[in-house]
Scaffold this active site. Structure first.
Site, PDB file in Angstrom:
ATOM      1  N   ASN A 206      -7.614  42.284  54.921  1.00  0.00           N
ATOM      2  CA  ASN A 206      -8.855  42.786  55.512  1.00  0.00           C
ATOM      3  C   ASN A 206      -8.982  42.228  56.930  1.00  0.00           C
ATOM      4  O   ASN A 206      -8.090  41.539  57.418  1.00  0.00           O
ATOM      5  CB  ASN A 206     -10.065  42.414  54.642  1.00  0.00           C
ATOM      6  CG  ASN A 206     -10.171  40.923  54.455  1.00  0.00           C
ATOM      7  OD1 ASN A 206     -10.203  40.168  55.426  1.00  0.00           O
ATOM      8  ND2 ASN A 206     -10.195  40.474  53.214  1.00  0.00           N
ATOM      9  N   LYS A 285      11.952  47.036  49.738  1.00  0.00           N
ATOM     10  CA  LYS A 285      11.047  47.856  50.551  1.00  0.00           C
ATOM     11  C   LYS A 285      10.880  49.240  49.897  1.00  0.00           C
ATOM     12  O   LYS A 285      11.871  49.895  49.550  1.00  0.00           O
ATOM     13  CB  LYS A 285      11.647  48.003  51.958  1.00  0.00           C
ATOM     14  CG  LYS A 285      10.737  48.756  52.879  1.00  0.00           C
ATOM     15  CD  LYS A 285      11.366  48.908  54.253  1.00  0.00           C
ATOM     16  CE  LYS A 285      10.551  49.902  55.055  1.00  0.00           C
ATOM     17  NZ  LYS A 285      11.267  50.393  56.208  1.00  0.00           N
ATOM     18  N   PRO A 301      -8.894  37.180  40.576  1.00  0.00           N
ATOM     19  CA  PRO A 301      -9.947  36.283  40.080  1.00  0.00           C
ATOM     20  C   PRO A 301     -11.067  36.186  41.111  1.00  0.00           C
ATOM     21  O   PRO A 301     -10.794  36.204  42.316  1.00  0.00           O
ATOM     22  CB  PRO A 301      -9.225  34.936  39.942  1.00  0.00           C
ATOM     23  CG  PRO A 301      -8.031  35.030  40.837  1.00  0.00           C
ATOM     24  CD  PRO A 301      -7.644  36.470  40.868  1.00  0.00           C
ATOM     25  N   ASP A 302     -12.306  36.109  40.638  1.00  0.00           N
ATOM     26  CA  ASP A 302     -13.430  35.854  41.554  1.00  0.00           C
ATOM     27  C   ASP A 302     -13.625  34.342  41.579  1.00  0.00           C
ATOM     28  O   ASP A 302     -14.195  33.739  40.666  1.00  0.00           O
ATOM     29  CB  ASP A 302     -14.688  36.582  41.077  1.00  0.00           C
ATOM     30  CG  ASP A 302     -15.805  36.473  42.093  1.00  0.00           C
ATOM     31  OD1 ASP A 302     -15.898  35.425  42.775  1.00  0.00           O
ATOM     32  OD2 ASP A 302     -16.586  37.423  42.226  1.00  0.00           O
ATOM     33  N   PHE A 321     -20.736  33.670  50.975  1.00  0.00           N
ATOM     34  CA  PHE A 321     -21.018  34.627  52.044  1.00  0.00           C
ATOM     35  C   PHE A 321     -21.002  36.011  51.403  1.00  0.00           C
ATOM     36  O   PHE A 321     -20.274  36.234  50.427  1.00  0.00           O
ATOM     37  CB  PHE A 321     -19.955  34.568  53.146  1.00  0.00           C
ATOM     38  CG  PHE A 321     -20.298  33.609  54.251  1.00  0.00           C
ATOM     39  CD1 PHE A 321     -20.231  32.241  54.057  1.00  0.00           C
ATOM     40  CD2 PHE A 321     -20.685  34.089  55.504  1.00  0.00           C
ATOM     41  CE1 PHE A 321     -20.552  31.358  55.079  1.00  0.00           C
ATOM     42  CE2 PHE A 321     -21.006  33.221  56.533  1.00  0.00           C
ATOM     43  CZ  PHE A 321     -20.943  31.861  56.331  1.00  0.00           C
TER      44      PHE A 321
HETATM   45  O1  PMT Z   1     -13.474  35.641  59.518  1.00  0.00           O
HETATM   46  P1  PMT Z   1     -14.402  36.304  60.513  1.00  0.00           P
HETATM   47  O2  PMT Z   1     -13.695  37.372  61.307  1.00  0.00           O
HETATM   48  O3  PMT Z   1     -15.110  35.318  61.365  1.00  0.00           O
HETATM   49  O4  PMT Z   1     -15.515  37.106  59.680  1.00  0.00           O
HETATM   50  C1  PMT Z   1     -16.455  36.381  58.933  1.00  0.00           C
HETATM   51  C2  PMT Z   1     -16.686  37.030  57.566  1.00  0.00           C
HETATM   52  C3  PMT Z   1     -17.330  38.402  57.745  1.00  0.00           C
HETATM   53  C4  PMT Z   1     -15.371  37.189  56.803  1.00  0.00           C
HETATM   54  C5  PMT Z   1     -17.613  36.058  56.766  1.00  0.00           C
HETATM   55  O5  PMT Z   1     -18.763  35.853  57.485  1.00  0.00           O
HETATM   56  C6  PMT Z   1     -17.935  36.615  55.374  1.00  0.00           C
HETATM   57  O6  PMT Z   1     -18.863  37.385  55.182  1.00  0.00           O
HETATM   58  N1  PMT Z   1     -17.133  36.195  54.350  1.00  0.00           N
HETATM   59  C7  PMT Z   1     -17.233  36.711  52.999  1.00  0.00           C
HETATM   60  C8  PMT Z   1     -16.601  38.041  52.908  1.00  0.00           C
HETATM   61  C9  PMT Z   1     -16.531  38.553  51.487  1.00  0.00           C
HETATM   62  O7  PMT Z   1     -15.493  38.542  50.913  1.00  0.00           O
HETATM   63  O8  PMT Z   1     -17.656  38.857  50.960  1.00  0.00           O
HETATM   64  P2  PMT Z   1     -17.788  39.411  49.437  1.00  0.00           P
HETATM   65  O9  PMT Z   1     -19.137  39.941  49.445  1.00  0.00           O
HETATM   66  O10 PMT Z   1     -16.664  40.303  49.096  1.00  0.00           O
HETATM   67  O11 PMT Z   1     -17.672  38.123  48.527  1.00  0.00           O
HETATM   68  C10 PMT Z   1     -18.795  37.327  48.215  1.00  0.00           C
HETATM   69  C11 PMT Z   1     -18.378  35.865  48.091  1.00  0.00           C
HETATM   70  O12 PMT Z   1     -17.488  35.707  46.980  1.00  0.00           O
HETATM   71  C12 PMT Z   1     -17.678  35.303  49.296  1.00  0.00           C
HETATM   72  O13 PMT Z   1     -18.160  33.988  49.468  1.00  0.00           O
HETATM   73  C13 PMT Z   1     -16.211  35.307  48.895  1.00  0.00           C
HETATM   74  O14 PMT Z   1     -15.482  34.236  49.500  1.00  0.00           O
HETATM   75  C14 PMT Z   1     -16.280  35.101  47.396  1.00  0.00           C
HETATM   76  N2  PMT Z   1     -15.195  35.762  46.670  1.00  0.00           N
HETATM   77  C15 PMT Z   1     -15.048  37.127  46.696  1.00  0.00           C
HETATM   78  C16 PMT Z   1     -14.050  37.727  45.986  1.00  0.00           C
HETATM   79  C17 PMT Z   1     -13.181  36.944  45.205  1.00  0.00           C
HETATM   80  N3  PMT Z   1     -12.215  37.490  44.509  1.00  0.00           N
HETATM   81  N4  PMT Z   1     -13.329  35.604  45.182  1.00  0.00           N
HETATM   82  C18 PMT Z   1     -14.324  35.015  45.892  1.00  0.00           C
HETATM   83  O15 PMT Z   1     -14.455  33.783  45.860  1.00  0.00           O
END
Ligand code: PMT
Length: 399
Positions: A206, A285, A301-302, A321
């Protein structure tokens, strides 16, 4: 660092030219900078260079009629920090023996501000037991000594003795000028994207650049926190002083986070973790096969949900976040509750000036008790500082 003031002492070594860049960086950071030079330093670089860069008169002669009578006493008492870069073996020896025979040495002796010495010299001079003993004496008396770098020296040899790069000195200065209000707190911060390989040459990922997470890790470290930074692939240099763990996939990130999280007080998950990965990674490939190709994905996994589920102690603070393109608050609130977090930082990543890749962000912080705070558009460093302030407050309240 605005409203802070620094005195830079420059002594007579070839690395004196690098001090000009340091002054530029200090001024750029908003630090009021004055320069004092030894007479020998003026043979390597002109005071005019420092005057032009700092906007202040340079003192190199104790007896210059332009000096105020007690400048050598006042300068080091009014400043927040005195830096000597480069610090020669001679200057170090003088300071270790309390000698003051020019403006810079008397100013350092009279200073009440903290003193950061950045030695730079030939390796044999640096490793000479006299120099080492002098540095030991100065450390014992509270001087902060930056380790010289290792590499090619002006004398044509290789070894320790290089003046640290101005950016590295600046990083130390930022730390010394920051309040150490997070000392004793242990942080684990995740940053950047994860990647999931499809075959030996392609992967899914991403747009996360890591800037938000690195700004948090750096901010926490500057303020005295112990920081472990777990990062997916980025172009960024890890902040000085953090324990750095580099990972690629969500599964690798999970392993490192679970391994490391036992010893921390605060976990901040700023990484953008891929929710799915290809069911299989092709060993070779992948070749073109007709006009359509279907990719089967399976769930990753989350990591954050797992941490929220297995919370070991009420004392740990768990921050997520949320990167959203629609229904920002509702979606973020859902994640806060589902993942059992203390707070979630919601960013609207559909904005061109917030979220992925850019240097600024505009976030809303949602708390477990239903409160919400909005931080306007600001540099990611300021978002990080605001977030750390709130984490500190939460930690101190024990909530
Ligand atoms: O890196 P930059 O370019 O500075 O951009 C910053 C950012 C936009 C990446 C950052 O500010 C941000 O929003 N990070 C979280 C992005 C995200 O994955 O959001 P989410 O809504 O998909 O996930 C929610 C939370 O669960 C996040 O804290 C994520 O780390 C966590 N997660 C998600 C999926 C997963 N499989 N495992 C996780 O731990």
């Amino acid at each position: 660092m605005e409203k802070k003031s620094v005195i830079l002492g420059v002594t007579g070594g070839i690395a004196a030219y690098k001090a000009a860049e340091l002054v530029r960086l200090l001024v750029k950071a908003g630090v009021e900078t004055k320069v004092a030079m030894t007479q020998n330093a003026t043979k390597f670089i002109s005071p005019l260079t420092f005057e032009a860069l700092s906007g202040n008169k340079v003192v190199s002669d104790m007896w210059d009629a332009g000096n105020a009578a007690m400048d050598h006493v006042h300068w080091g008492q009014e400043a927040d920090l005195v830096i000597v870069a480069p610090a020669t073996a001679d200057f170090i020896a003088k300071m270790a023996h309390g000698l003051g025979d020019d403006f810079l040495s008397t100013m350092v002796l009279a200073a009440s501000a903290r003193i950061l010495l950045c030695p730079a010299m030939n390796s044999r001079m640096l490793l000479n037991p006299m120099t080492q003993a002098n540095l030991g004496t100065l450390r014992k008396h509270g001087y902060i000594v930056m380790e010289p770098g290792d590499g090619g020296l002006a004398c044509g040899t290789d070894g320790p003795g290089r003046l640290p790069e101005p950016e590295d000195i600046m990083e130390e200065v930022r730390k010394l000028l920051s309040p150490q209000d997070l000392a004793g707190l242990r942080f684990l911060v995740t940053a950047g994207p994860t990647i999931e390989p499809l075959d030996p040459v392609r992967y899914m990922t991403n747009r996360s650049s890591g800037r938000m997470g690195y700004a948090i890790a750096r901010g926490a470290r500057m303020r005295g926190g112990d920081v472990i930074l777990v990062s997916g692939p980025t172009q960024l240099v890890p902040p000085r002083g953090v324990v750095f763990e580099s990972v690629n996939t969500a599964e690798e990130m999970r392993r490192v986070v679970l391994d490391r999280c036992g010893s921390v007080d605060v976990i901040i998950k700023a990484a953008a973790v891929l929710d799915y990965r290809p069911k299989e990674k092709a060993p070779q490939k992948m070749k073109r096969k007709g006009d359509r190709q279907t990719l089967e994905l399976i769930e990753n996994p989350d990591i954050l949900a797992e941490l929220g589920r297995d919370r070991v102690s009420g004392r740990r603070i768990l921050v997520g976040f949320a990167a959203e393109t629609e229904d920002l608050l509702a979606n973020a609130k859902g994640k806060l509750q589902r993942k059992n977090l203390d707070m979630i930082v919601a960013n609207d990543v559909s904005r061109h000036d917030a979220g992925f890749e850019v240097d600024t962000n505009s976030v809303k912080i949602l708390y477990r008790d239903g409160r919400m705070e909005e931080l306007g558009l600001m540099p990611k460093e300021s978002v990080a500082a605001g977030l750390l302030d709130r984490i500190k407050e939460m930690w101190e309240k024990g909530t």
